[in-house]
Design a protein around this motif. Sequence first.
Motif, mmCIF file in Angstrom:
data_model
loop_
_atom_site.group_PDB
_atom_site.id
_atom_site.type_symbol
_atom_site.label_atom_id
_atom_site.label_comp_id
_atom_site.label_asym_id
_atom_site.label_seq_id
_atom_site.Cartn_x
_atom_site.Cartn_y
_atom_site.Cartn_z
ATOM 1 N N UNK A 116 -5.011 6.146 0.255
ATOM 2 C CA UNK A 116 -4.246 4.897 0.296
ATOM 3 C C UNK A 116 -3.068 5.041 1.257
ATOM 4 N N UNK A 117 -2.428 6.198 1.256
ATOM 5 C CA UNK A 117 -1.306 6.438 2.173
ATOM 6 C C UNK A 117 -1.763 6.329 3.625
ATOM 7 N N UNK A 118 -2.917 6.898 3.936
ATOM 8 C CA UNK A 118 -3.417 6.831 5.308
ATOM 9 C C UNK A 118 -3.787 5.409 5.712
ATOM 10 N N UNK A 119 -4.317 4.615 4.786
ATOM 11 C CA UNK A 119 -4.577 3.199 5.090
ATOM 12 C C UNK A 119 -3.253 2.498 5.360
ATOM 13 N N UNK A 120 -2.233 2.831 4.572
ATOM 14 C CA UNK A 120 -0.924 2.210 4.794
ATOM 15 C C UNK A 120 -0.348 2.612 6.145
ATOM 16 N N UNK A 121 -0.658 3.835 6.600
ATOM 17 C CA UNK A 121 -0.182 4.275 7.917
ATOM 18 C C UNK A 121 -0.831 3.445 9.023
ATOM 19 N N UNK A 122 -2.098 3.134 8.866
ATOM 20 C CA UNK A 122 -2.766 2.275 9.851
ATOM 21 C C UNK A 122 -2.060 0.925 9.921
ATOM 22 N N UNK B 127 0.822 -1.216 0.000
ATOM 23 C CA UNK B 127 0.000 0.000 0.000
ATOM 24 C C UNK B 127 0.856 1.265 0.000
ATOM 25 N N UNK B 128 1.977 1.239 0.707
ATOM 26 C CA UNK B 128 2.874 2.398 0.677
ATOM 27 C C UNK B 128 3.375 2.642 -0.741
ATOM 28 N N UNK B 129 3.802 1.576 -1.408
ATOM 29 C CA UNK B 129 4.311 1.709 -2.774
ATOM 30 C C UNK B 129 3.217 2.218 -3.717
ATOM 31 N N UNK B 130 2.013 1.683 -3.564
ATOM 32 C CA UNK B 130 0.900 2.133 -4.401
ATOM 33 C C UNK B 130 0.591 3.608 -4.151
ATOM 34 N N UNK B 131 0.514 3.987 -2.893
ATOM 35 C CA UNK B 131 0.217 5.382 -2.546
ATOM 36 C C UNK B 131 1.292 6.313 -3.092
ATOM 37 N N UNK B 132 2.537 5.954 -2.903
ATOM 38 C CA UNK B 132 3.632 6.795 -3.385
ATOM 39 C C UNK B 132 3.581 6.902 -4.903
ATOM 40 N N UNK B 133 3.341 5.785 -5.572
ATOM 41 C CA UNK B 133 3.223 5.818 -7.032
ATOM 42 C C UNK B 133 2.131 6.795 -7.466
#
Length: 182
Positions: A155-161, A131-137
């Motif tokens: 998506x970034x916030x979901x990855x933070x969770x 999810x981090x990679x997807x959000x950053x992309x």
Amino acid sequence: MKLPNIITALRICFIPLVVLMFYLPVENNLYYTAGIFALAAWTDWLDGFLARKLNQTTAFGAFLDPVADKLMVAVSLGLLIESHASLLMTIPALIIIGREIVISALREWMAELGKRASIAVSMIGKAKTTLQMLAIFILLTQAPDTQIAWAGMAVLYVSVILTIWSMVQYLKAAWPDLKSGM
């Protein structure tokens, strides 16, 4: 040097290219930046796949792979912090970077105790990274405040969770050793 390790090292070599493309004053530089990032992220899957398929897993590869991931994510988040210049971007980015430092230190300490396996990568950790990679992309392709950028932020916030959740799991697993070392 084995092929999976060469691919991992190549991922580290992509990092300066991401930064360079991000700042180059060329049309569509954000798309090129995101493309280089996506290629580098794909090598994360590829090196692991090849290491298992070719039976070429090594201690060096197990060390270098997460280092390459963390460098790529941290540098890219740094670029996004600057371009967004927003607390909404800075807070999750710093949580992600901070967690990576804490978990890297924890893994090093546990390895010194001979218990590195007790904090092996979990499925939550893999989902977090994906999810981090997807959000950053997504965020690298967009100027701030577009609808797609807002989707990337979600998506970034979901990855933070998941980032926090996985950190708690690792700390719980290591807690008996942490407690006895105090």
